[in-house]
Design a protein around this motif. Structure first.
Motif, PDB file in Angstrom:
ATOM      1  N   UNK A  35     -63.915  14.998  22.156  1.00  0.00           N
ATOM      2  CA  UNK A  35     -64.876  15.575  21.053  1.00  0.00           C
ATOM      3  C   UNK A  35     -64.135  14.883  19.688  1.00  0.00           C
ATOM      4  N   UNK A  36     -62.783  15.393  19.680  1.00  0.00           N
ATOM      5  CA  UNK A  36     -62.071  14.902  18.220  1.00  0.00           C
ATOM      6  C   UNK A  36     -61.897  13.450  18.201  1.00  0.00           C
TER       7      UNK A  36
ATOM      8  N   UNK B 227     -63.927   8.053   1.570  1.00  0.00           N
ATOM      9  CA  UNK B 227     -62.843   8.019   0.785  1.00  0.00           C
ATOM     10  C   UNK B 227     -61.784   9.105   1.353  1.00  0.00           C
ATOM     11  N   UNK B 228     -62.284  10.467   1.540  1.00  0.00           N
ATOM     12  CA  UNK B 228     -61.553  11.274   1.783  1.00  0.00           C
ATOM     13  C   UNK B 228     -61.274  11.301   3.196  1.00  0.00           C
ATOM     14  N   UNK B 229     -61.847  10.889   4.063  1.00  0.00           N
ATOM     15  CA  UNK B 229     -61.697  10.806   5.539  1.00  0.00           C
ATOM     16  C   UNK B 229     -60.686   9.677   5.837  1.00  0.00           C
TER      17      UNK B 229
ATOM     18  N   UNK C 128     -63.212   7.766  10.512  1.00  0.00           N
ATOM     19  CA  UNK C 128     -62.020   7.157  10.081  1.00  0.00           C
ATOM     20  C   UNK C 128     -60.686   8.006  10.024  1.00  0.00           C
ATOM     21  N   UNK C 129     -60.724   8.845  10.769  1.00  0.00           N
ATOM     22  CA  UNK C 129     -59.220   9.812  10.491  1.00  0.00           C
ATOM     23  C   UNK C 129     -58.344   9.122  11.773  1.00  0.00           C
ATOM     24  N   UNK C 130     -57.378   8.176  11.278  1.00  0.00           N
ATOM     25  CA  UNK C 130     -56.601   7.680  12.277  1.00  0.00           C
ATOM     26  C   UNK C 130     -55.632   8.624  12.770  1.00  0.00           C
ATOM     27  N   UNK C 131     -55.194   9.616  12.535  1.00  0.00           N
ATOM     28  CA  UNK C 131     -54.324  10.852  12.932  1.00  0.00           C
ATOM     29  C   UNK C 131     -54.933  11.405  14.136  1.00  0.00           C
ATOM     30  N   UNK C 132     -56.186  11.833  13.803  1.00  0.00           N
ATOM     31  CA  UNK C 132     -57.006  12.630  14.751  1.00  0.00           C
ATOM     32  C   UNK C 132     -57.385  11.762  15.775  1.00  0.00           C
ATOM     33  N   UNK C 133     -57.546  10.442  15.607  1.00  0.00           N
ATOM     34  CA  UNK C 133     -57.885   9.423  16.595  1.00  0.00           C
ATOM     35  C   UNK C 133     -56.387   9.499  17.755  1.00  0.00           C
ATOM     36  N   UNK C 134     -55.302   9.141  17.142  1.00  0.00           N
ATOM     37  CA  UNK C 134     -54.262   8.909  17.766  1.00  0.00           C
ATOM     38  C   UNK C 134     -53.864  10.300  18.538  1.00  0.00           C
ATOM     39  N   UNK C 135     -53.856  11.426  17.824  1.00  0.00           N
ATOM     40  CA  UNK C 135     -53.619  12.576  18.676  1.00  0.00           C
ATOM     41  C   UNK C 135     -54.374  12.994  19.618  1.00  0.00           C
ATOM     42  N   UNK C 136     -55.881  12.588  19.580  1.00  0.00           N
ATOM     43  CA  UNK C 136     -56.798  13.090  20.637  1.00  0.00           C
ATOM     44  C   UNK C 136     -56.916  12.117  21.785  1.00  0.00           C
ATOM     45  N   UNK C 137     -56.541  10.789  21.547  1.00  0.00           N
ATOM     46  CA  UNK C 137     -56.264   9.835  22.794  1.00  0.00           C
ATOM     47  C   UNK C 137     -54.892  10.207  23.402  1.00  0.00           C
ATOM     48  N   UNK C 138     -53.853  10.607  22.863  1.00  0.00           N
ATOM     49  CA  UNK C 138     -52.659  10.994  23.525  1.00  0.00           C
ATOM     50  C   UNK C 138     -52.935  12.302  24.377  1.00  0.00           C
TER      51      UNK C 138
END
Length: 431
Positions: free
Chosen positions: A152-153, A301-303, A161-171
């Motif tokens: 979900x994350x 923009x914030x995200x 468009x939160x790149x860090x959340x995407x990277x951490x969640x995929x890992x």
């Protein structure tokens, strides 16, 4: 019910108060100050489905994305207009605000130690359930449902468009699947070495394993349904525990099957289950992202980590590669599914044609099941036929005749196994 706190400047007070009054929202004002400037803290209760609507109204009058806004839970609230607000929003579906969505998805994530521990325990239970062919035990492994958090994350990170959340969640997803496969393999190896599971076990003959030998359109539908349901539940005020079980149901048994198959040397089974696992995970993630997009969640923009609206050009290549990989996997799975279903249909027809002969009048077809043998670098199939009979008569040539018929219809020569179920018949006495 939600309790909203908004910190506003002196210049925003008149416009914010007017917007709240027009929305029939009763509020209280608390004098407050920040390190930089003075201001006012406005507090008001709202039905959960009204939070997004009211926050949008406040942003229209100057409360920007970076303002101090806290949305908390409240058991109940009594104001002069609360009943009208509840009636207003009762029949409207209003998904959670983006900030609430991000917060709720993060709350479902575990720390790495807890996540690995829960995945490992789930995999052990799932592997045990598969080896004893017990659906109840497998369901028990799904209840822990640790994989729903990173799934979900990942979707929330993509739509905001939160790149860090995407990277951490995929890992985390990758770590979870590796841990599940390795843990189930180690547990299976322990059972095999200690003799609690027979060394000569035919893995593909276990019914709960045989249904996870390769992806099919049904598994595609399960993945899409589980992902969409999880995303929808995340955007509402309801819990996501049950849909977490559905995601675990789609992933954990397949991961455990890979581990078991590797220990018993059934490389074809391991390969097929690996493809099933990867394909299911991809479709779950796609369904989560598509559902959140459909519900209106977009990056702002914030995200964005870069402060830009939308992804930069360098972000296009990974997305294109992911889409191409997905298309390749889907095409391969559909082709494999078509071939397998065609063979199953022809094999079933062959069995029925043989048993319809006069010589087999006392036999009835109970079930026909086809499966891969699971031998390395060998895609041979086995056709298992269950027949019922009401006499002690033997049929020594029936397996050979079924095999000949299958060969004539498909051009393939599978191993044919025939099992008989005997039953007695008591006819009614004449009047």
């Amino acid at each position: 019910m939600r309790l909203v706190h908004v910190f506003i400047s002196e210049e925003q007070k008149e416009a914010v108060f007017k917007a709240l009054e027009e929305g029939e929202i009763e509020y209280v004002v608390v004098s407050a100050s920040s390190a930089a400037t003075g201001g006012t803290l406005v507090e008001f209760p709202l039905p959960t489905d009204g939070v997004n609507d009211v926050l949008d109204s406040l942003r229209e009058v100057g409360v920007d994305e970076n303002s101090y806004v806290v949305v908390g839970s409240a058991e109940t609230a009594t104001t002069g207009t609360m009943e009208r607000l509840q009636n207003r929003y009762a029949s409207d579906f209003s998904p959670l605000a983006t900030a609430e969505l991000r917060s709720k998805s993060r709350d479902m994530s575990y720390d790495l130690y807890s996540f690995v521990w829960l995945v490992a325990v789930s995999a052990i239970i799932a592997a045990g359930g598969l080896l004893v062919d017990s659906p109840a035990v497998i369901v028990g492994s799904m209840v822990i449902a640790p994989l729903v958090g990173p799934v979900l994350t990942t979707g929330v990170g993509v739509v905001t468009d939160d790149r860090k959340m995407i990277s951490d969640s995929i890992q985390l997803q990758a770590v979870g699947l590796v841990v599940a496969i390795v843990t189930s393999a180690v547990f299976s190896l322990f059972l095999r070495v200690t003799g609690f599971a027979p060394a000569g076990l035919a893995v593909s003959s276990i019914e709960l394993v045989s249904v996870r030998l390769a992806p099919t359109m049904i598994t595609v539908a399960i993945g899409l349904g589980a992902g969409s349901a999880a995303a929808f539940a995340l955007t509402t005020k309801g819990p996501t525990a049950l849909v977490g079980v559905m995601i675990a149901a789609a992933l954990l048994p397949a991961a455990a099957t890979v581990g078991i198959a590797l220990v018993w040397g059934a490389l074809i089974v391991a390969l097929g289950s690996s493809i099933l696992l990867a394909m299911t995970l991809i479709f779950i993630n796609v369904a989560v992202i598509a559902t959140l997009r459909y519900l209106g969640y977009r990056p702002d923009e914030r995200d964005s980590d870069s402060g830009e609206v939308g992804p930069p050009p360098s972000w296009t290549a990974p997305r294109f590669a992911a889409v191409a990989l997905l298309a390749l996997v889907v095409t391969g799975a559909l082709a494999g599914t078509f071939v397998q279903l065609s063979f199953e249909r022809e094999a079933t027809t062959s069995v029925e044609e043989v048993i319809d002969r006069p010589a087999y009048d006392e036999l009835e077809v109970v079930a026909v099941r086809t499966q891969y043998d699971g031998r390395p670098f060998d895609s041979s199939r086995t056709v298992t036929v269950m027949l019922s009979k009401s006499s002690d008569r033997t049929y020594p040539a029936v397996a050979e005749r079924i095999q000949q018929r299958v060969v004539s219809r498909t051009g393939q020569e599978p191993e044919v196994r025939v099992r008989f179920q005997e039953y007695q018949v008591a006819s009614p006495r004449p009047d």
